[in-house]
Design a protein around this motif. Structure first.
Motif, short mmCIF file in Angstrom:
data_model
loop_
_atom_site.label_atom_id
_atom_site.label_comp_id
_atom_site.label_asym_id
_atom_site.label_seq_id
_atom_site.Cartn_x
_atom_site.Cartn_y
_atom_site.Cartn_z
N ARG A 156 0.94 -1.25 -0.04
CA ARG A 156 0.08 -0.16 -0.06
C ARG A 156 0.90 1.11 0.21
O ARG A 156 1.93 1.21 0.90
CB ARG A 156 -0.91 -0.05 1.33
CG ARG A 156 -2.02 -1.17 1.11
CD ARG A 156 -2.69 -1.20 2.54
NE ARG A 156 -1.82 -1.80 3.63
CZ ARG A 156 -2.16 -1.70 4.86
NH1 ARG A 156 -3.36 -1.03 5.37
NH2 ARG A 156 -1.31 -1.91 5.58
N LEU A 162 -2.55 3.48 -5.12
CA LEU A 162 -2.71 2.46 -4.31
C LEU A 162 -2.62 3.04 -2.77
O LEU A 162 -2.43 2.24 -2.03
CB LEU A 162 -1.46 1.47 -4.43
CG LEU A 162 -1.10 0.53 -5.68
CD1 LEU A 162 0.09 -0.08 -5.75
CD2 LEU A 162 -2.52 -0.28 -5.85
N HIS A 165 -2.38 5.63 2.11
CA HIS A 165 -1.97 4.93 3.37
C HIS A 165 -0.83 5.38 3.94
O HIS A 165 0.52 4.65 3.51
CB HIS A 165 -1.92 3.25 3.03
CG HIS A 165 -3.12 2.73 2.51
ND1 HIS A 165 -4.31 2.45 3.08
CD2 HIS A 165 -3.39 2.43 1.21
CE1 HIS A 165 -5.37 2.24 2.12
NE2 HIS A 165 -4.63 1.91 0.96
#
Length: 360
Positions: A156, A162, A165
């Motif tokens: 992540r 993606l 995070h």
């Protein structure tokens, strides 16, 4: 004595603020030709916002930058020679939060094992890019064709497609994947695990070793091979021992980008002193007893000197570390140009795989 007017007593932009990666006499002309074809041989653009901008704006900026980098990397991979004799498999495991972590496994065909296993962590400042990108896929195939098992981890990111995070999500994913690989070495056909990564992936590779020592599983890592590590974490007051941040600023990368990416990965600098977030913060006690390392940096990279500083820290702590400077290359230039700089690329493959074999 040289009579070349472009050569100064001080290198790069320290001696001539008007130099670009396209006009610096140290630059590999083949690399310059590629950059010129893309129109990026001049000064690299600065970030249009600062690290204190609202998070949504920071994330939007990273998404835009990611599109640009992925487009460039895809183009650079298009003319790469095909790699034959490599089998590929996608394995999905579960992270601690119940999310999926994809592991891209590459094995050479017809080669007796067990073989060294390279655990590859992609770059992108820990906030963008993907293991599945064509440039990184080609890199893993070449490493596998040279006689290793290669596992690329899709972790992540702090931002981008993606994300979002922040730290420690990506590092935790990398650790989960690494420990799974070590536990399944037999079925993967591997003998031992060497962690390798470039740029932000080099940050995570170094941080994995630090995290493993902190948590008591460092013996699962046989070695670390870090290329062009991005590890400083703070650019408000650049340390005097890192002149490359001024010498090579705007050479493909603009240093103003780094604090913006850092703010996405480590909001508010909450982990500025944590070496598993920013390995430059590590001291001798943090690295003592770590497995062997190889740290490679590039002459024309703004990040050159932080990698060298980490190498010297390892040596002060008694850790086996090999340092190497690649002349004439930009940031991670040894893996960017498989078609235009085939000899440089092949040497990088030999170095990484040779380091892994040396630790058997």
């Amino acid at each position: 004595m040289s009579t070349d007017a472009t050569v100064s007593a001080a290198p790069g932009r320290l001696g001539d603020p008007d130099l670009t990666i396209g006009t610096d006499p140290r630059a590999d002309p083949r690399m310059v030709a590629v950059f010129a074809a893309f129109g990026i041989d001049g000064p690299a653009d600065g970030a249009p916002l600062g690290p204190d901008a609202p998070r949504e704006e920071l994330l939007g900026f990273v998404e835009a930058v990611e599109v640009g980098f992925e487009g460039l990397f895809t183009a650079l991979a298009q003319d790469a020679p095909a790699v034959d004799g490599v089998r590929e498999e996608l394995i999905t495991i579960t992270g601690e939060g119940g999310h999926e972590i994809r592991l891209h496994v590459h094995r050479p065909e017809g080669v007796e094992g067990p073989l060294p296993c390279l655990y590859q962590v992609h770059g992108g400042g820990m906030v963008m890019l993907a293991t599945e990108g064509p440039l990184y896929t080609h890199w893993r195939r070449r490493l596998a064709a040279a006689g290793t098992v290669v596992v690329g981890v899709e972790y992540r990111n702090g931002g981008g497609a993606l994300g979002s995070h922040p730290f420690p999500s990506g590092l935790d994913d990398c650790a989960t994947g690494l420990r799974w690989v070590h536990a399944h070495l037999g079925e993967l056909g591997g003998s031992h695990v060497v962690v390798t990564g470039d740029s932000g992936g080099a940050n995570l590779s170094l941080a994995l070793a630090l995290k493993a020592k902190r948590e008591g599983w460092a013996d699962e890592i046989a070695g670390v091979y870090a290329q062009s590590p991005y590890i400083l974490g703070s650019w408000a007051d650049v340390p005097a021992e890192l002149p490359s941040l001024r010498e090579n600023d705007q050479y493909w990368l603009n240093v103003s980008l780094f604090p913006v990416l850092a703010a996405v990965y480590d909001p508010d600098g909450a982990h500025a002193d944590d070496p598993t977030c920013w390995p430059y913060a590590a001291g001798v006690a943090d690295v003592e007893g770590l497995p062997p390392h190889a740290i490679t940096v590039n002459e024309l990279d703004p990040l050159r000197d932080e990698g060298l500083a980490y190498h010297r820290l390892l040596l002060r702590a008694g850790v086996s570390s090999v340092g190497r400077i690649n002349p004439g290359l930009c940031h991670v230039g040894e893996i960017l140009f498989p078609a235009a700089l085939p000899d440089v690329y092949a040497a990088a493959v030999r170095d990484v795989t040779g380091f892994a074999r040396s630790l058997a």
